[in-house]
Design an enzyme around this catalytic site. Structure first.
Site, mmCIF file in Angstrom:
data_model
loop_
_atom_site.group_PDB
_atom_site.id
_atom_site.type_symbol
_atom_site.label_atom_id
_atom_site.label_comp_id
_atom_site.label_asym_id
_atom_site.label_seq_id
_atom_site.Cartn_x
_atom_site.Cartn_y
_atom_site.Cartn_z
ATOM 1 N N GLU A 83 0.819 -1.215 0.000
ATOM 2 C CA GLU A 83 0.000 0.000 0.000
ATOM 3 C C GLU A 83 0.854 1.266 0.000
ATOM 4 O O GLU A 83 1.698 1.452 0.887
ATOM 5 C CB GLU A 83 -0.928 0.012 1.215
ATOM 6 C CG GLU A 83 -1.870 1.194 1.226
ATOM 7 C CD GLU A 83 -2.993 1.074 2.239
ATOM 8 O OE1 GLU A 83 -3.538 2.106 2.638
ATOM 9 O OE2 GLU A 83 -3.316 -0.066 2.622
ATOM 10 N N LYS A 261 -7.687 -0.037 11.019
ATOM 11 C CA LYS A 261 -7.001 -0.524 9.831
ATOM 12 C C LYS A 261 -5.759 0.311 9.579
ATOM 13 O O LYS A 261 -4.699 -0.204 9.181
ATOM 14 C CB LYS A 261 -7.943 -0.484 8.633
ATOM 15 C CG LYS A 261 -7.408 -1.180 7.383
ATOM 16 C CD LYS A 261 -6.725 -0.230 6.423
ATOM 17 C CE LYS A 261 -6.316 -0.934 5.134
ATOM 18 N NZ LYS A 261 -5.604 -0.041 4.201
ATOM 19 N N ASP A 277 3.475 -13.956 12.414
ATOM 20 C CA ASP A 277 2.132 -14.363 12.010
ATOM 21 C C ASP A 277 1.200 -13.153 11.987
ATOM 22 O O ASP A 277 0.705 -12.714 13.035
ATOM 23 C CB ASP A 277 1.622 -15.425 12.986
ATOM 24 C CG ASP A 277 0.315 -16.069 12.543
ATOM 25 O OD1 ASP A 277 -0.411 -15.468 11.741
ATOM 26 O OD2 ASP A 277 0.025 -17.189 13.004
ATOM 27 N N HIS A 375 -2.191 10.153 -0.351
ATOM 28 C CA HIS A 375 -2.277 8.746 -0.738
ATOM 29 C C HIS A 375 -2.347 8.599 -2.250
ATOM 30 O O HIS A 375 -1.633 7.793 -2.842
ATOM 31 C CB HIS A 375 -3.511 8.124 -0.095
ATOM 32 C CG HIS A 375 -3.663 6.659 -0.361
ATOM 33 N ND1 HIS A 375 -2.930 5.716 0.315
ATOM 34 C CD2 HIS A 375 -4.458 5.981 -1.231
ATOM 35 C CE1 HIS A 375 -3.261 4.501 -0.124
ATOM 36 N NE2 HIS A 375 -4.182 4.651 -1.061
#
Length: 426
Positions: A83, A261, A277, A375
């Site tokens: 991202e 998030k 993990d 972004h």
């Protein structure tokens, strides 16, 4: 040609043979999937040992976040993510945090919990107390499974026994509390739980079903705080905007999901880069976000006496430096060396610092110019490449996309056509 997913003996094949079999099943030329085969044959062999039915590998961009000062020590932090803006935002907010001393962290001992589920106990409360009466016997048996861990100062430390009502069933659930030292700990605690199952069944006079770790690692919290200078953030109004954004996330689960998030954008990138993990960490974090009974923000923000922004995070962080991909994947090993951490607790503290930096960067963008400006500026490069731009064309397409305010594939393709149409003939 319809796909035939029935592939007898597929698991017995080599990666190259599997790839050919998949292509034939799909009616594709083998060249169509050739990009999944790494140039390094050793990487393919290693992947074949890690998971099942391997046909290739997937490369994820690996960046390095700069400017991090944590507990007075500087770190260069590897981050694996696809991202745009994540690494840049974390680095930027780390530089802002440095003005007031950087990030300050603490963490719990590396405690994990294994659950042993007992079903059909005729006297669940009596069974619960009988288990406590045999506590030391249970702990001794658990520690016999991993004398090396015990020698390092870890091992099974205690048990807790809960009564869990589940509709028409009542379960007796044993929690085995294990200090896993510098491991994530899943294999160690699962092995102990398996070994204890027959003795637990004998003590309770009932049947043991599940015996497995819990990813609700609430005995293994990592914490971070930092002061972000109000002037460097953009002034009082930006700070107030961040506080409004945080209050919104704290009150509304729809906002909290995206807010968290943003935290996990930073956390997961470091977890993945170090071979840990990601799913376990994400499960633990989101469970913690709902610990009050309502899903809410994992971070908190407030002002200090001078009007600077104070950010904090406290969440479970079950990561390790030994075992799993951290010890088998050469890139993960290299990233751990780059980071320079010496214990699982130190790694956990670095990870939550990155999560706070990333969260603050996202909130600053929301409060100031809007999330899309920064972004999408970075995303424009990806769009340009996907549209087919090459070499100098990429930057020219990016500039035109940003000027148009429409960072879309169709616009990029049109811009690229115009650039090539006006290019001088060679």
């Amino acid at each position: 040609m319809p796909t035939n997913s029935r592939l007898p003996g597929f698991y017995k094949l080599s990666p190259a043979e599997r790839l050919q079999t998949v292509c034939e099943a799909k009616g594709m030329e083998s060249a169509a999937l050739s990009v999944v085969v790494p140039a390094d044959e050793g990487m393919l062999a290693m992947a074949d040992r890690m998971i099942e039915n391997v046909i290739g590998t997937l490369s994820v961009p690996l960046g390095v976040a700069a400017n991090f000062k944590i507990n007075g020590r500087d770190y260069l932090v590897p981050m694996a993510t696809e991202e745009p803006s994540v690494v840049a935002a974390a680095s930027n907010m780390a530089s802002v945090a440095r003005i007031h001393g950087g990030f300050h962290t603490s963490s719990d001992q590396p405690i994990m919990i294994a659950q042993i589920q007992v079903v059909g106990a005729t006297d669940p409360h009596g069974a619960r107390l009988r288990l406590y009466e045999r506590r030391q016997e249970l702990l001794d048996l658990a520690n016999e499974q991993d004398p090396f861990l015990v020698g390092l100062g870890g091992g099974a430390k205690d048990i807790e026994v809960r009564i869990v009502d589940a509709g028409t069933a009542t379960y007796v659930v044993v929690h085995l509390i294990v200090d896993v030292r510098d491991a994530m700990g899943a294999n160690a605690v699962n092995t102990m739980a398996e070994a204890l199952a027959p003795l637990v069944a004998e003590i309770t006079g009932a049947r043991v079903r599940l015996r497995i770790l819990s990813n609700k690692a609430d005995r293994r919290l990592a914490r971070v705080r930092a002061v972000f200078d109000k002037t460097a953030l953009g002034g009082d109004d930006v700070v107030d905007g961040i506080l409004d954004a945080y209050a919104f996330a704290a009150a509304d689960p729809y906002r909290a999901a995206t807010h968290n998030k943003g935290i996990m954008n930073g956390i997961t990138a470091v977890v993945l880069a170090t071979g840990n993990d990601t799913r376990a960490v994400e499960a633990g974090a989101h469970c913690h976000a709902a610990a009050s009974g309502r899903y809410t923000s994992l971070s908190t923000f407030e002002k200090d006496i001078n009007g600077n922004l104070v950010g904090t995070i406290e969440l479970p962080m079950a990561v390790g430096l030994i075992g799993g991909a951290t010890k088998t994947h050469p890139v993960a090993q290299a990233n751990v060396r780059l980071l320079g951490v010496e214990s699982a607790q130190e790694l956990a503290e670095v990870i939550v610092a990155v999560g706070l930096a990333q969260n603050t960067g996202a909130l600053r963008a929301l409060a100031a110019e809007g999330i899309q400006k920064g972004h999408m500026s970075l995303h424009a490069r990806n769009i340009a490449v996907a549209a087919g731009a090459d070499g100098d064309e990429i930057e020219r397409v990016v500039v035109r996309l940003k000027e148009s305010g429409h960072v879309r594939m169709d616009v990029a393709q049109k811009v690229l056509e115009e650039i090539r149409a006006t290019a001088p003939a060679e």
